[in-house]
Scaffold this active site. Structure first.
Site, PDB file in Angstrom:
ATOM      1  N   GLY A 121       0.829  -1.203   0.000  1.00 51.81           N
ATOM      2  CA  GLY A 121       0.000   0.000   0.000  1.00 51.81           C
ATOM      3  C   GLY A 121       0.863   1.252   0.000  1.00 51.81           C
ATOM      4  N   ALA A 190      22.270  -7.963  23.292  1.00 55.79           N
ATOM      5  CA  ALA A 190      21.687  -8.625  24.473  1.00 55.79           C
ATOM      6  C   ALA A 190      20.399  -7.920  24.862  1.00 55.79           C
ATOM      7  CB  ALA A 190      22.676  -8.617  25.637  1.00 55.79           C
ATOM      8  N   ILE A 193      15.181  -9.832  22.020  1.00 57.76           N
ATOM      9  CA  ILE A 193      15.262 -10.974  21.097  1.00 57.76           C
ATOM     10  C   ILE A 193      16.520 -11.801  21.390  1.00 57.76           C
ATOM     11  CG2 ILE A 193      15.533 -11.660  18.670  1.00 57.76           C
ATOM     12  CD1 ILE A 193      13.776  -9.314  17.886  1.00 57.76           C
ATOM     13  N   GLU A 212      27.233  -7.676  23.282  1.00 57.81           N
ATOM     14  CA  GLU A 212      26.403  -6.482  23.495  1.00 57.81           C
ATOM     15  C   GLU A 212      27.275  -5.235  23.472  1.00 57.81           C
ATOM     16  OE1 GLU A 212      23.128  -5.436  23.956  1.00 57.81           O
ATOM     17  OE2 GLU A 212      24.020  -3.463  24.326  1.00 57.81           O
ATOM     18  N   GLY A 280      17.841  -4.329  17.567  1.00 58.27           N
ATOM     19  CA  GLY A 280      16.731  -3.381  17.541  1.00 58.27           C
ATOM     20  C   GLY A 280      15.994  -3.426  16.212  1.00 58.27           C
ATOM     21  N   HIS A 453      -4.330 -18.844  48.164  1.00 62.82           N
ATOM     22  CA  HIS A 453      -3.182 -19.582  48.703  1.00 62.82           C
ATOM     23  C   HIS A 453      -3.278 -21.049  48.324  1.00 62.82           C
ATOM     24  CE1 HIS A 453      -0.006 -20.849  51.413  1.00 62.82           C
ATOM     25  NE2 HIS A 453      -0.810 -21.827  51.803  1.00 62.82           N
TER      26      HIS A 453
HETATM   27  P1  FAD Z   1       3.837  -5.490  12.442  1.00 60.77           P
HETATM   28  O1  FAD Z   1       3.484  -6.665  13.271  1.00 60.77           O
HETATM   29  O2  FAD Z   1       5.253  -5.311  12.033  1.00 60.77           O
HETATM   30  O3  FAD Z   1       2.906  -5.553  11.167  1.00 60.77           O
HETATM   31  C1  FAD Z   1       3.020  -4.651  10.111  1.00 60.77           C
HETATM   32  C2  FAD Z   1       2.470  -5.310   8.850  1.00 60.77           C
HETATM   33  O4  FAD Z   1       2.413  -4.314   7.833  1.00 60.77           O
HETATM   34  C3  FAD Z   1       3.352  -6.422   8.306  1.00 60.77           C
HETATM   35  O5  FAD Z   1       2.559  -7.524   7.925  1.00 60.77           O
HETATM   36  C4  FAD Z   1       4.007  -5.791   7.083  1.00 60.77           C
HETATM   37  O6  FAD Z   1       4.341  -6.751   6.086  1.00 60.77           O
HETATM   38  C5  FAD Z   1       2.916  -4.869   6.627  1.00 60.77           C
HETATM   39  N1  FAD Z   1       3.362  -3.745   5.792  1.00 60.77           N
HETATM   40  C6  FAD Z   1       4.415  -2.919   5.986  1.00 60.77           C
HETATM   41  N2  FAD Z   1       4.454  -1.962   5.029  1.00 60.77           N
HETATM   42  C7  FAD Z   1       3.393  -2.197   4.227  1.00 60.77           C
HETATM   43  C8  FAD Z   1       2.871  -1.542   3.082  1.00 60.77           C
HETATM   44  N3  FAD Z   1       3.427  -0.430   2.588  1.00 60.77           N
HETATM   45  N4  FAD Z   1       1.774  -2.072   2.478  1.00 60.77           N
HETATM   46  C9  FAD Z   1       1.175  -3.194   2.974  1.00 60.77           C
HETATM   47  N5  FAD Z   1       1.615  -3.821   4.057  1.00 60.77           N
HETATM   48  C10 FAD Z   1       2.704  -3.337   4.683  1.00 60.77           C
HETATM   49  N6  FAD Z   1       5.891  -8.085  21.226  1.00 60.77           N
HETATM   50  C11 FAD Z   1       5.208  -8.442  22.328  1.00 60.77           C
HETATM   51  O7  FAD Z   1       4.378  -7.664  22.803  1.00 60.77           O
HETATM   52  N7  FAD Z   1       5.387  -9.665  22.916  1.00 60.77           N
HETATM   53  C12 FAD Z   1       6.281 -10.556  22.439  1.00 60.77           C
HETATM   54  O8  FAD Z   1       6.420 -11.644  22.996  1.00 60.77           O
HETATM   55  C13 FAD Z   1       7.024 -10.218  21.295  1.00 60.77           C
HETATM   56  N8  FAD Z   1       7.915 -11.078  20.771  1.00 60.77           N
HETATM   57  C14 FAD Z   1       8.597 -10.733  19.638  1.00 60.77           C
HETATM   58  C15 FAD Z   1       9.515 -11.635  19.139  1.00 60.77           C
HETATM   59  C16 FAD Z   1      10.238 -11.324  18.000  1.00 60.77           C
HETATM   60  C17 FAD Z   1      11.227 -12.310  17.462  1.00 60.77           C
HETATM   61  C18 FAD Z   1       9.996 -10.085  17.326  1.00 60.77           C
HETATM   62  C19 FAD Z   1      10.720  -9.742  16.065  1.00 60.77           C
HETATM   63  C20 FAD Z   1       9.088  -9.182  17.828  1.00 60.77           C
HETATM   64  C21 FAD Z   1       8.388  -9.496  19.004  1.00 60.77           C
HETATM   65  N9  FAD Z   1       7.479  -8.611  19.567  1.00 60.77           N
HETATM   66  C22 FAD Z   1       6.795  -8.950  20.706  1.00 60.77           C
HETATM   67  C23 FAD Z   1       7.218  -7.294  18.967  1.00 60.77           C
HETATM   68  C24 FAD Z   1       5.935  -7.348  18.135  1.00 60.77           C
HETATM   69  O9  FAD Z   1       6.052  -8.355  17.154  1.00 60.77           O
HETATM   70  C25 FAD Z   1       5.695  -6.001  17.482  1.00 60.77           C
HETATM   71  O10 FAD Z   1       5.688  -4.983  18.458  1.00 60.77           O
HETATM   72  C26 FAD Z   1       4.344  -6.008  16.761  1.00 60.77           C
HETATM   73  O11 FAD Z   1       4.304  -7.008  15.776  1.00 60.77           O
HETATM   74  C27 FAD Z   1       4.078  -4.650  16.116  1.00 60.77           C
HETATM   75  O12 FAD Z   1       2.823  -4.685  15.530  1.00 60.77           O
HETATM   76  P2  FAD Z   1       2.446  -3.718  14.315  1.00 60.77           P
HETATM   77  O13 FAD Z   1       1.053  -4.054  13.953  1.00 60.77           O
HETATM   78  O14 FAD Z   1       2.770  -2.328  14.690  1.00 60.77           O
HETATM   79  O15 FAD Z   1       3.424  -4.109  13.142  1.00 60.77           O
HETATM   80  P1  NAD Z   2      16.367  -4.395  21.710  1.00 63.71           P
HETATM   81  O1  NAD Z   2      16.308  -2.934  21.566  1.00 63.71           O
HETATM   82  O2  NAD Z   2      15.594  -5.061  22.784  1.00 63.71           O
HETATM   83  O3  NAD Z   2      17.882  -4.839  21.941  1.00 63.71           O
HETATM   84  C1  NAD Z   2      18.903  -4.551  21.029  1.00 63.71           C
HETATM   85  C2  NAD Z   2      20.215  -4.677  21.757  1.00 63.71           C
HETATM   86  O4  NAD Z   2      21.259  -4.625  20.787  1.00 63.71           O
HETATM   87  C3  NAD Z   2      20.462  -3.524  22.726  1.00 63.71           C
HETATM   88  O5  NAD Z   2      20.886  -4.032  23.962  1.00 63.71           O
HETATM   89  C4  NAD Z   2      21.522  -2.697  22.033  1.00 63.71           C
HETATM   90  O6  NAD Z   2      22.363  -2.016  22.931  1.00 63.71           O
HETATM   91  C5  NAD Z   2      22.274  -3.772  21.277  1.00 63.71           C
HETATM   92  N1  NAD Z   2      23.022  -3.273  20.124  1.00 63.71           N
HETATM   93  C6  NAD Z   2      22.666  -2.306  19.244  1.00 63.71           C
HETATM   94  N2  NAD Z   2      23.614  -2.160  18.291  1.00 63.71           N
HETATM   95  C7  NAD Z   2      24.593  -3.069  18.579  1.00 63.71           C
HETATM   96  C8  NAD Z   2      25.820  -3.417  17.957  1.00 63.71           C
HETATM   97  N3  NAD Z   2      26.241  -2.812  16.856  1.00 63.71           N
HETATM   98  N4  NAD Z   2      26.562  -4.373  18.524  1.00 63.71           N
HETATM   99  C9  NAD Z   2      26.149  -5.021  19.647  1.00 63.71           C
HETATM  100  N5  NAD Z   2      24.990  -4.733  20.280  1.00 63.71           N
HETATM  101  C10 NAD Z   2      24.212  -3.774  19.741  1.00 63.71           C
HETATM  102  O7  NAD Z   2      16.013  -4.981  20.278  1.00 63.71           O
HETATM  103  P2  NAD Z   2      15.716  -6.462  19.776  1.00 63.71           P
HETATM  104  O8  NAD Z   2      16.159  -7.455  20.775  1.00 63.71           O
HETATM  105  O9  NAD Z   2      16.238  -6.504  18.395  1.00 63.71           O
HETATM  106  O10 NAD Z   2      14.140  -6.466  19.718  1.00 63.71           O
HETATM  107  C11 NAD Z   2      13.444  -5.483  18.945  1.00 63.71           C
HETATM  108  C12 NAD Z   2      12.153  -5.115  19.582  1.00 63.71           C
HETATM  109  O11 NAD Z   2      11.210  -6.172  19.456  1.00 63.71           O
HETATM  110  C13 NAD Z   2      12.280  -4.855  21.074  1.00 63.71           C
HETATM  111  O12 NAD Z   2      12.529  -3.501  21.293  1.00 63.71           O
HETATM  112  C14 NAD Z   2      10.972  -5.246  21.624  1.00 63.71           C
HETATM  113  O13 NAD Z   2      10.160  -4.114  21.736  1.00 63.71           O
HETATM  114  C15 NAD Z   2      10.393  -6.190  20.589  1.00 63.71           C
HETATM  115  N6  NAD Z   2      10.359  -7.540  21.178  1.00 63.71           N
HETATM  116  C16 NAD Z   2       9.576  -7.740  22.266  1.00 63.71           C
HETATM  117  C17 NAD Z   2       9.538  -8.982  22.868  1.00 63.71           C
HETATM  118  C18 NAD Z   2       8.700  -9.175  24.073  1.00 63.71           C
HETATM  119  O14 NAD Z   2       7.828  -8.357  24.303  1.00 63.71           O
HETATM  120  N7  NAD Z   2       8.910 -10.214  24.858  1.00 63.71           N
HETATM  121  C19 NAD Z   2      10.303 -10.020  22.356  1.00 63.71           C
HETATM  122  C20 NAD Z   2      11.112  -9.768  21.260  1.00 63.71           C
HETATM  123  C21 NAD Z   2      11.113  -8.524  20.665  1.00 63.71           C
END
Ligand code: FAD
Ligand code: NAD
Length: 474
Positions: A121, A190, A193, A212, A280, A453
């Site tokens: 989109g 660290a 993820i 990290e 990140g 409890h």
């Molecule tokens: P997204 O989930 O990124 O969805 C965006 C969608 O838009 C995607 O399908 C993308 O393909 C689509 N899109 C992008 N641009 C366009 C375009 N121009 N046209 C059409 N479609 C498009 N969060 C938690 O709260 N708990 C967790 O346990 C957790 N675990 C995670 C584990 C991992 C490995 C990762 C990577 C993330 C995790 N997160 C977790 C973070 C969470 O996934 C995100 O915060 C969340 O998915 C964000 O939702 P969103 O709807 O903003 O975007």
């Molecule tokens: P993050 O921001 O949690 O951690 C990234 C880490 O990489 C930081 O500690 C940062 O200092 C380090 N870093 C950055 N540049 C670096 C470099 N050049 N060399 C070494 N270390 C470096 O990001 P993430 O782990 O990639 O996760 C992305 C986002 O996805 C998170 O911010 C979180 O919001 C979301 N997420 C959430 C969950 C959950 O809710 N349980 C799980 C997974 C991901």
């Protein structure tokens, strides 16, 4: 040309919830998404359902079961001999869960009468109605909508010079699908993820080294949680975490990948079987045509919105990972509800102060509100109560006694300012604190509420009692 009341771009947890809620409120709604599964099929649900929250938690559970059977069952008098691991079966279970959930979004769209369009989109102009071009390969269709919700999410941040092939050098996508347990796993970052995926593969048998950049561990968490988590992750679990590492050359070969890094003043080179880069995520705001409708992004690429997710262009909203605030699925979804209700003429707003954070390590980490270091920095006078799980009967029965619940409350009003948990089911326990804080509860309120409890929630009760210096079990 098809015309809608609301067009949502992106079907992650932000976008699909926004679309469903808008349709429930009687608005003619379309949701556009371009995500494709590894098999090349359109797959709704965004990063969360496809390559984030859901698959990572499926693997987490499998790896915890494996660890339990190997190392914890014997304490219960349960002997399990000749235990073996079937990684393809584990991945197939994870993929099935993903498929059920992503498929479920399509059914929810049908049930709620949300139109679903596959493709990229891009906004091409505005006026009374905004034009959005939806393209897939060589074909494209333009639709119009009175309101637009941008929910395009985020993508992994790249390190310059490090090429992600999702075979040897992986982002979150590859890290969720290793076909076998890598003997030596390297992780850069660290953060959430890195710790979650590092723990999964460590439990399954990898030797895990996490590099990290920052000199501090888990800087966003309360210092006492970060300190104890550091001790558990490095000493008990055996994650090799090297803080203050500066990454140099990363070279992928056919079977291994080498990483050069500076650590504690010396240059080191390590060889890994797989490398995960988790440094990140960055907002998806390129090639969206934002300039055609006057929507601005900040210097880091996030779309600028107010506290109700409105951009400066009337009738264009942005939610989730693409705007300020934590990148969390539940935050995205609640913002989705907010904008749908705002468009329908109701009032919606998400309180970013009370978003729960969870890190699904073992033990889990969860918190809401402010950390002790933030309160100190802001000169807020507070009282604290901290209760260790080792004294909880339920935690003992579970055999999960590491960690604690810590409650911080205002010294004068006793209002709860933050709750920090390291321990079993922290992800579930934190909800009580979120509810309490949303209702402006005091520590005494929690202390006077009856908790079952034996339950882990008694640790929250005791932490609240501790704020008033009247522990009953410590
Ligand atoms: P997204 O989930 O990124 O969805 C965006 C969608 O838009 C995607 O399908 C993308 O393909 C689509 N899109 C992008 N641009 C366009 C375009 N121009 N046209 C059409 N479609 C498009 N969060 C938690 O709260 N708990 C967790 O346990 C957790 N675990 C995670 C584990 C991992 C490995 C990762 C990577 C993330 C995790 N997160 C977790 C973070 C969470 O996934 C995100 O915060 C969340 O998915 C964000 O939702 P969103 O709807 O903003 O975007
Ligand atoms: P993050 O921001 O949690 O951690 C990234 C880490 O990489 C930081 O500690 C940062 O200092 C380090 N870093 C950055 N540049 C670096 C470099 N050049 N060399 C070494 N270390 C470096 O990001 P993430 O782990 O990639 O996760 C992305 C986002 O996805 C998170 O911010 C979180 O919001 C979301 N997420 C959430 C969950 C959950 O809710 N349980 C799980 C997974 C991901």
């Amino acid at each position: 040309m098809k015309n809608f009341d609301v067009a949502v771009i992106g079907a992650g947890p932000g976008g699909y919830i926004a679309a469903i809620r808008a349709a429930q409120l009687g608005l003619n709604t379309v949701c556009i998404d371009e995500f494709k599964s590894p098999e090349g099929k359109p797959s709704l649900g965004g990063a969360c359902l496809n390559v984030g929250c859901i698959p990572s938690k499926a693997l987490l559970e499998s790896s915890e079961n494996y660890e339990r059977v190997l190392h914890k069952f014997s304490d219960h008098g349960i002997r399990a001999d000749n235990v073996s691991l079937d990684v393809p079966a584990m991945l197939a279970r994870k993929d099935k869960i993903v498929e059920q959930f992503t498929g479920g979004i399509g059914l929810l769209f049908k049930k709620n009468k949300v139109a679903s369009m596959y493709g990229h989109g891009r906004l091409t102009g505005g006026g009374e109605f905004f034009q959005i071009e939806v393209s897939e390969n060589d074909s494209s269709e333009t639709i119009t909508a009175r309101n637009v919700v941008i929910a395009t999410g985020s993508a992994p941040r790249q390190i310059s010079g490090v090429n992600i092939d999702n075979v040897r050098v992986c982002d979150n996508v590859g890290a969720l699908s290793f076909a076998e347990v890598p003997a030596r796993l390297g992780v850069i970052g660290a953060g959430v993820i890195g710790l979650e995926m590092g723990s999964v593969w460590k439990r399954l048998g990898s030797s895990v080294t996490i590099l990290e950049a920052l000199p501090t561990f888990l800087g966003a968490a309360d210092e006492s949680v970060a300190k104890e988590a550091w001790r558990i992750f490095t000493k008990s679990i055996g994650l090799d975490i090297r803080l203050g590492s500066k990454i140099g050359a990363v070279k992928a070969g056919k079977k291994t990948v080498s990483v050069e890094f500076e650590h504690e003043g010396s240059l080191t080179k390590m060889e890994f079987d797989r490398l995960v880069v988790a440094v990140g995520r960055v907002p998806n705001t390129t090639n969206l045509g934002l300039e055609s409708v006057g929507v601005k992004v900040d210097e880091r690429g996030f779309i600028e919105v107010d506290d109700r997710n409105r951009t400066a262009t009337p009738n264009i909203y942005a939610i989730g990972d693409v705007v300020r605030g934590p990148m969390l699925a539940h935050k995205s979804s609640e913002e989705g509800v907010t904008v749908a209700e705002t468009i329908a003429g109701q009032y919606g707003q998400v309180n970013l102060e009370h978003i729960p954070w969870v890190i699904y390590t073992s033990p889990e980490i969860a918190w809401v509100g402010r950390t002790e270091q933030q309160l100190k920095e802001d000169g807020v006078k507070y009282r604290s109560g901290q209760f260790p799980f080792i004294v909880s009967g339920r935690a003992r029965a579970l055999g999960e006694t590491a960690g604690f619940v810590k409650m911080l409350a205002d010294a004068e009003s006793d209002r709860i300012l933050g709750v920090h948990i390291l321990g079993p089911f922290a992800s579930e326990l934190i909800s009580e604190a979120v509810v309490a804080m949303e209702f402006g509860a005091t520590a005494e309120d929690i202390a006077r509420i009856v908790h079952a409890h034996p339950s882990l929630s008694e640790a929250m009760h005791e932490a609240a009692l501790g704020v008033g210096k009247r522990f009953l079990s410590l």
